[in-house]
Motif scaffolding. Sequence first.
Motif, short mmCIF file in Angstrom:
data_model
loop_
_atom_site.label_atom_id
_atom_site.label_comp_id
_atom_site.label_asym_id
_atom_site.label_seq_id
_atom_site.Cartn_x
_atom_site.Cartn_y
_atom_site.Cartn_z
N SER A 81 0.93 -1.19 -0.11
CA SER A 81 0.04 -0.05 -0.04
C SER A 81 0.78 1.26 0.04
N SER A 99 -6.19 6.54 -10.27
CA SER A 99 -7.05 5.47 -10.71
C SER A 99 -6.32 4.15 -10.94
N ARG A 117 -5.63 2.72 -7.55
CA ARG A 117 -6.90 1.96 -7.02
C ARG A 117 -7.19 0.73 -7.73
N ARG A 118 -7.01 0.74 -9.17
CA ARG A 118 -7.04 -0.64 -9.62
C ARG A 118 -6.27 -1.61 -9.42
N LEU A 124 -4.72 -1.99 -6.51
CA LEU A 124 -4.97 -2.32 -5.26
C LEU A 124 -6.10 -3.41 -5.36
N ARG A 125 -7.10 -3.10 -6.22
CA ARG A 125 -8.00 -4.36 -6.40
C ARG A 125 -7.73 -5.67 -6.88
N GLN A 126 -6.52 -5.68 -7.89
CA GLN A 126 -6.28 -6.66 -8.60
C GLN A 126 -4.95 -7.22 -7.84
N ASP A 152 -4.18 -9.21 -5.34
CA ASP A 152 -3.88 -10.81 -5.41
C ASP A 152 -3.53 -11.45 -6.70
N THR A 153 -4.20 -11.24 -7.74
CA THR A 153 -4.04 -11.68 -9.13
C THR A 153 -2.64 -11.30 -9.59
#
Length: 416
Positions: free
Chosen positions: A46, A61, A64-65, A67-69, A71-72
């Motif tokens: 982070s 943006s 943020r994207r 951070l959402r992905q 794990d992948t």
Amino acid sequence: MSDKAEVNSIRLEEERLLHALITRGLITEQEVQECRQALPAGQGVSEVLRELVKRGYLTVSQGRRVLRQLDTLLQEQIPGYLLMEKLGEGSMGAVYKARQLSVDRIVAVKILKPQLATNPGYISRFLREAKTAARLSSNNIVQAIDAGAAGKLYYFVMEFVEGRTVKQELENGRVFDEKEAVEIALQVAQALEHAHRRGLVHRDVKPANIILTNDGIVKLADLGLARHTQDRELDKIEKGLTIGTPFYIAPELIQLRTEPDIRADIYSLGATLYHMVTGQPPFPYSDVRKVLLAHLKEKPKPPDQLNPDLSPGLCEVIERMLAKEREKRYHTPAGVVVDLECLLRGEPPKLAQETSSRQQQRLEALKSLAEGELAETEPRDVAYEPPKTSRYPLAWIALLFLSLLLNVYLLFFRRQ
């Protein structure tokens, strides 16, 4: 988990994140280095993302994207390799300069495009390239090191070669002098002979796949289209397809009517050599269809018409390499090696035979010269012409006999 183990785990996640961002072209290795100098390792992904956004290397943006992905992204990294910078991109994947951490050396890593990584056919072709390269061990061929998959990421690790491609030189307007071009073609021919002895054909020999290293070694790269000559299963799959690069493709690889063999590579090397010494490919049309048709039907302009400084020997070698019918080309790259070595020694090629058109032109010139010399040195009245023999010898004898009888009769009649 101990504090030390936890810190190492955090650092590993940071490395994987940075690898993923470099792989996708979102940041560069230099930006990573600047970020690491400002932010000590072990702060967490982070904080790393926050620093990248703060420095403007990522937009809000994008951060943020990511951070959402997260794990992948962390699962799709290549263990043991640190990606440093993107070197180039082709139809199937991108190539990166990387560091192999276990032995601390620079390598090149080719990664299959994510959109192709779900297609079994592309995955099979990608891994086949790696396996094909692993069968070869020549100083003139880029060496394979490793291959595999990490999550959904398919990769192929190979030798990193510093230098420039022949294509880059040609795009800068360079026309190679004959000696240097022959030396380059000779090393490529030696690489092809090495592959030929192992039953392999490259099928994409072209300026972009010939690397001129900084220490004078020539490397043949990109085995993405290479295959075994006896691969019957692949014959069925590729039947009717056009395999290769239009400017340098052998006629028999256009709509694959016959099984490819090493003579296709000889043709492509001949087309590349032609381009190197003339400044243009054999058929420099802008329409791809016209180029392909020319490979099938047209004869290229003789290279010495475009570059008068070329030796007759080199032109003869190129003409034989570019023969439409593969039976009229060199049978193996070893033959090309023999003739190129002759040219470097200042000798005429031993194996190359002139094309029928050039041979006919020279024969006619010699005939005209010989006739002209005879006309100047030999008077017409001494020329010997054999007597003409009649087609009817018996008829002539009969007429002579009757004439003789008539004369005898008249002589006797007058006396009476």
